[in-house]
Design a protein around this motif. Structure first.
Motif, short mmCIF file in Angstrom:
data_model
loop_
_atom_site.label_atom_id
_atom_site.label_comp_id
_atom_site.label_asym_id
_atom_site.label_seq_id
_atom_site.Cartn_x
_atom_site.Cartn_y
_atom_site.Cartn_z
N ALA A 1 -14.58 -59.14 -34.12
CA ALA A 1 -14.28 -58.31 -32.97
C ALA A 1 -13.51 -59.15 -31.96
N SER A 2 -12.70 -58.48 -31.16
CA SER A 2 -11.93 -59.17 -30.12
C SER A 2 -12.43 -58.73 -28.76
N TYR A 3 -12.64 -59.71 -27.89
CA TYR A 3 -13.10 -59.44 -26.53
C TYR A 3 -12.10 -60.03 -25.55
N SER A 4 -12.08 -59.44 -24.35
CA SER A 4 -11.12 -59.91 -23.37
C SER A 4 -11.66 -59.71 -21.96
N TRP A 5 -11.11 -60.47 -21.03
CA TRP A 5 -11.37 -60.29 -19.61
C TRP A 5 -10.15 -60.79 -18.86
N GLU A 6 -9.71 -60.01 -17.90
CA GLU A 6 -8.56 -60.38 -17.07
C GLU A 6 -8.92 -60.18 -15.61
N PRO A 7 -8.46 -61.06 -14.73
CA PRO A 7 -8.75 -60.87 -13.29
C PRO A 7 -8.03 -59.65 -12.71
N GLU A 8 -7.10 -59.10 -13.46
CA GLU A 8 -6.39 -57.92 -12.97
C GLU A 8 -7.15 -56.63 -13.25
N ASP A 9 -8.14 -56.66 -14.18
CA ASP A 9 -8.87 -55.42 -14.49
C ASP A 9 -10.22 -55.71 -15.15
N GLY A 10 -10.96 -56.66 -14.62
CA GLY A 10 -12.21 -57.06 -15.25
C GLY A 10 -13.45 -56.62 -14.49
N LEU A 11 -14.60 -56.79 -15.16
CA LEU A 11 -15.90 -56.51 -14.56
C LEU A 11 -16.67 -57.81 -14.39
N LEU A 12 -17.43 -57.88 -13.30
CA LEU A 12 -18.27 -59.05 -13.02
C LEU A 12 -19.63 -58.58 -12.55
N ILE A 13 -20.61 -59.47 -12.71
CA ILE A 13 -21.95 -59.27 -12.16
C ILE A 13 -22.24 -60.52 -11.34
N SER A 14 -22.61 -60.35 -10.08
CA SER A 14 -22.90 -61.50 -9.22
C SER A 14 -24.17 -61.25 -8.43
N GLY A 15 -24.88 -62.32 -8.14
CA GLY A 15 -26.08 -62.19 -7.33
C GLY A 15 -26.53 -63.55 -6.84
N PRO A 16 -27.38 -63.59 -5.85
CA PRO A 16 -27.93 -62.45 -5.13
C PRO A 16 -26.88 -61.89 -4.17
N ALA A 17 -26.75 -60.58 -4.19
CA ALA A 17 -25.77 -59.93 -3.31
C ALA A 17 -26.21 -58.49 -3.06
N LYS A 18 -25.96 -58.04 -1.86
CA LYS A 18 -26.24 -56.65 -1.48
C LYS A 18 -24.96 -55.85 -1.33
N SER A 19 -23.82 -56.53 -1.33
CA SER A 19 -22.55 -55.83 -1.16
C SER A 19 -21.50 -56.47 -2.08
N ARG A 20 -20.42 -55.74 -2.27
CA ARG A 20 -19.31 -56.24 -3.08
C ARG A 20 -18.71 -57.50 -2.46
N LYS A 21 -18.63 -57.53 -1.13
CA LYS A 21 -18.07 -58.69 -0.43
C LYS A 21 -18.90 -59.95 -0.70
N GLU A 22 -20.23 -59.83 -0.62
CA GLU A 22 -21.10 -60.98 -0.92
C GLU A 22 -20.93 -61.41 -2.37
N ALA A 23 -20.85 -60.43 -3.28
CA ALA A 23 -20.68 -60.74 -4.70
C ALA A 23 -19.36 -61.46 -4.96
N LEU A 24 -18.29 -61.00 -4.32
CA LEU A 24 -16.99 -61.67 -4.47
C LEU A 24 -17.04 -63.11 -3.96
#
Length: 186
Positions: free
Chosen positions: A148-171
């Motif tokens: 299988a082929s997998y990919s991630w690009e900063p132009e259209d990717g998904l991330l999970i970040s924590g601890p964060a309550k908002s997108r700004k904190e996660a970024l």
């Protein structure tokens, strides 16, 4: 003969002192290696955010709960490894949820490839005390019979970040842990 004995007496204590210091140094080095190599128990739980970047920045922005349990194996002459479970739950797409899945992460600096059941899930970045993390979630591009082929690009990717309550904190966490990946994530 007496002059000879006096010289020997002076010489022996210096050699014994040196041997004693060498022995202490060896014991200290061995003790450090054993202490450093003993697996460290990791048990962290925190709230985080699943979010998109680039063209996906408005598609998903959901809260999740992230739980990490396992052992960190530190090696002096090899890469550190984490073996245990990562639990990611929330109202997010099913391909993002990890339900106490066995994972193994081989670290290179502060990041490592996150394998779930032998398949790539993404790339995990985490700080030294396991209190902040960011996961780049790989997306399946092509699924073949043998691979299988997998990919991630900063132009259209998904991330999970924590601890964060908002997108700004996660970024902020992602940019700090991942670095700039060619440019800061937005």
């Amino acid at each position: 003969m007496q002059k000879y004995l006096v010289k020997i007496r002076r010489f022996i204590p210096i050699k014994l002192k040196n041997l004693y210091l060498v022995f202490l140094a060896i014991v200290g080095i061995v003790s450090f290696i054993v202490w450093y190599s003993v697996p460290k128990e990791i048990n962290q739980a925190f709230d985080g955010i699943v979010y998109g970047v680039g063209s996906k920045s408005n598609q998903i922005n959901k809260e999740v709960t992230i739980t990490i349990k396992g052992k960190l194996y530190k090696k002096i002459f090899n890469q550190d490894r984490f073996k245990g479970t990562i639990d990611i739950k929330g109202e997010v797409p099913s391909n993002i949820i990890l339900d106490k899945k066995q994972v193994e992460v081989v670290f290179i600096e502060n990041g490592g490839s996150l394998l779930v059941g032998g398949s790539p899930y993404g790339f995990l970045y985490i700080n030294k005390d396991f209190s902040e993390l960011s996961i780049i979630v790989h997306e399946l591009i092509e699924s073949g019979r043998d691979n299988a082929s997998y990919s991630w690009e900063p132009e259209d990717g998904l991330l999970i970040s924590g601890p964060a309550k908002s997108r700004k904190e996660a970024l902020n966490i992602s940019n700090k842990l991942i670095g700039d990946l060619l440019k800061p994530l937005e």
